[in-house]
Design an enzyme around this catalytic site. Structure first.
Site, PDB file in Angstrom:
ATOM      1  CG  ASN A 234      -1.800   1.204   1.305  1.00  0.00           C
ATOM      2  OD1 ASN A 234      -1.804   2.031   0.384  1.00  0.00           O
ATOM      3  ND2 ASN A 234      -2.560   1.336   2.382  1.00  0.00           N
TER       4      ASN A 234
ATOM      5  CG  HIS B 240      -6.120   1.748   4.785  1.00  0.00           C
ATOM      6  ND1 HIS B 240      -5.751   2.673   5.731  1.00  0.00           N
ATOM      7  CD2 HIS B 240      -5.102   0.850   4.713  1.00  0.00           C
ATOM      8  CE1 HIS B 240      -4.549   2.348   6.203  1.00  0.00           C
ATOM      9  NE2 HIS B 240      -4.135   1.254   5.597  1.00  0.00           N
TER      10      HIS B 240
ATOM     11  CB  SER C 120       4.359  -2.294  12.431  1.00  0.00           C
ATOM     12  OG  SER C 120       3.949  -0.973  12.752  1.00  0.00           O
TER      13      SER C 120
ATOM     14  CD  GLU D 151      -3.803  -2.697   7.012  1.00  0.00           C
ATOM     15  OE1 GLU D 151      -2.627  -2.809   6.678  1.00  0.00           O
ATOM     16  OE2 GLU D 151      -4.481  -1.685   6.745  1.00  0.00           O
TER      17      GLU D 151
ATOM     18  N   GLY E  80       1.776   1.817  11.112  1.00  0.00           N
ATOM     19  CA  GLY E  80       2.777   2.880  11.164  1.00  0.00           C
ATOM     20  C   GLY E  80       3.348   3.141  12.543  1.00  0.00           C
TER      21      GLY E  80
ATOM     22  CD  GLU F  71      -3.208   5.282   6.667  1.00  0.00           C
ATOM     23  OE1 GLU F  71      -3.114   5.401   5.435  1.00  0.00           O
ATOM     24  OE2 GLU F  71      -2.329   4.751   7.377  1.00  0.00           O
TER      25      GLU F  71
ATOM     26  CE  LYS G  83      -0.423   3.071   4.721  1.00  0.00           C
ATOM     27  NZ  LYS G  83      -0.469   3.099   6.159  1.00  0.00           N
TER      28      LYS G  83
HETATM   29  P1  13P Z   1       2.530   0.120   7.890  1.00  0.00           P
HETATM   30  O1  13P Z   1       3.111  -1.115   7.253  1.00  0.00           O
HETATM   31  O2  13P Z   1       3.304   1.365   7.554  1.00  0.00           O
HETATM   32  O3  13P Z   1       2.283  -0.059   9.345  1.00  0.00           O
HETATM   33  O4  13P Z   1       1.094   0.359   7.207  1.00  0.00           O
HETATM   34  C1  13P Z   1       0.214  -0.707   7.132  1.00  0.00           C
HETATM   35  C2  13P Z   1      -0.923  -0.302   6.283  1.00  0.00           C
HETATM   36  O5  13P Z   1      -1.638   0.628   6.582  1.00  0.00           O
HETATM   37  C3  13P Z   1      -1.114  -1.067   5.043  1.00  0.00           C
HETATM   38  O6  13P Z   1      -2.377  -0.815   4.518  1.00  0.00           O
END
Ligand code: 13P
Length: 246
Positions: free
Chosen positions: A8, A93, A211, A165, A171, A95, A10
């Site tokens: 991802n 997701h 992570s 997740e 993150g 976010e 982002k």
């Molecule tokens: P990280 O791997 O940066 O923790 O992010 C995970 C994520 O949001 C994948 O969709």
């Protein structure tokens, strides 16, 4: 069975940077046996389509509109994404859920839109730290799944991948224990079995995300009931991500 490794991106990389990323990444995963999917910014679809078509690597979107078409400024429809050659889209997701106050009813609409144009779905679910501390994880996963998958036909489930997740792991450098991920995967399959059939529950692919890096990827990908990984930050370095894929 082949494991999924989903990136991802982002809101990262310009088109130029993405081209350089592929230059570095593609030779490194030439013989890799994993199912690799890059969920990239829509601005990169055209280049991804050209550069990945001769490989086994697929690309996807990070979000789609819940509407089919029309006056929805700034949105991208499932058909537009499919038409660019994408294989799948992330949906739900955390976010997106947080920033746009997206409900699981809206996520359900998005899933229906995606499946209607043959776009596969990677549905993201997971609990907050508060919910975990209060032992609400199972209850939260049930509600998220039941609302998001409402109205789907049994045979449509083969086009849905579930990404577990935990929000607090994204993150943060923190991860749940192996046991906790195994329990979550088992809970997810039980919820699918309750709402569809145990056959679907056995067959559905479940990813872990949050992570993941080069050091912990093999532990998390081998957890019972986990069929692959969804990688955020660590996917942005092509060498690291290639190692994760391998
Ligand atoms: P990280 O791997 O940066 O923790 O992010 C995970 C994520 O949001 C994948 O969709």
């Amino acid at each position: 069975m082949k494991k999924f490794v989903v990136a991802n991106f982002k809101m990262n990389t310009t088109l130029t940077e993405f081209g350089a990323y592929l230059d570095e990444f593609l030779p490194r995963v030439k013989d890799c046996k994993s199912n690799i999917i890059l969920c990239i910014p829509a601005t990169h679809f055209h280049v991804a389509n050209q550069r990945l078509s001769a490989t086994s690597i697929k690309f996807g979107a990070q979000n789609i509109s819940s509407e089919e078409s029309g006056a929805h400024t700034g949105e991208i429809s499932s058909l537009m994404v499919k038409d660019c050659g994408a294989f799948c889209t992330l949906v739900g997701h955390s976010e997106v859920r947080k920033k746009f106050k997206e409900s699981f009813e809206t996520i359900n609409q998005k899933i229906i839109r995606a499946l209607a144009v043959n776009l596969k779905v990677i549905l993201c679910i997971g609990e907050t730290k508060y919910e975990r501390i209060n032992k609400k994880t199972q209850q939260v996963l049930r509600r998220q799944l039941e609302v998001a998958l409402k109205g789907l036909y049994e045979n449509e489930l083969k086009n849905v991948i579930i990404a577990y997740e935990p929000i607090w792991a994204i993150g943060s450098g923190k991860t749940p224990s192996v046991k906790d991920v195994e329990i979550a995967a088992n809970d997810i399959r039980n919820i699918i079995a309750d709402n569809f059939t145990s056959r679907s529950a056995e067959k559905i692919n479940i990813l872990y995300g949050g992570s993941i890096n080069e050091n912990n990827c093999s532990v998390f990908s081998k957890i019972r009931g986990i069929n692959g990984l969804l990688v955020g930050g660590a996917c942005l370095n092509p060498k690291s991500f290639a190692n994760i894929c391998k």
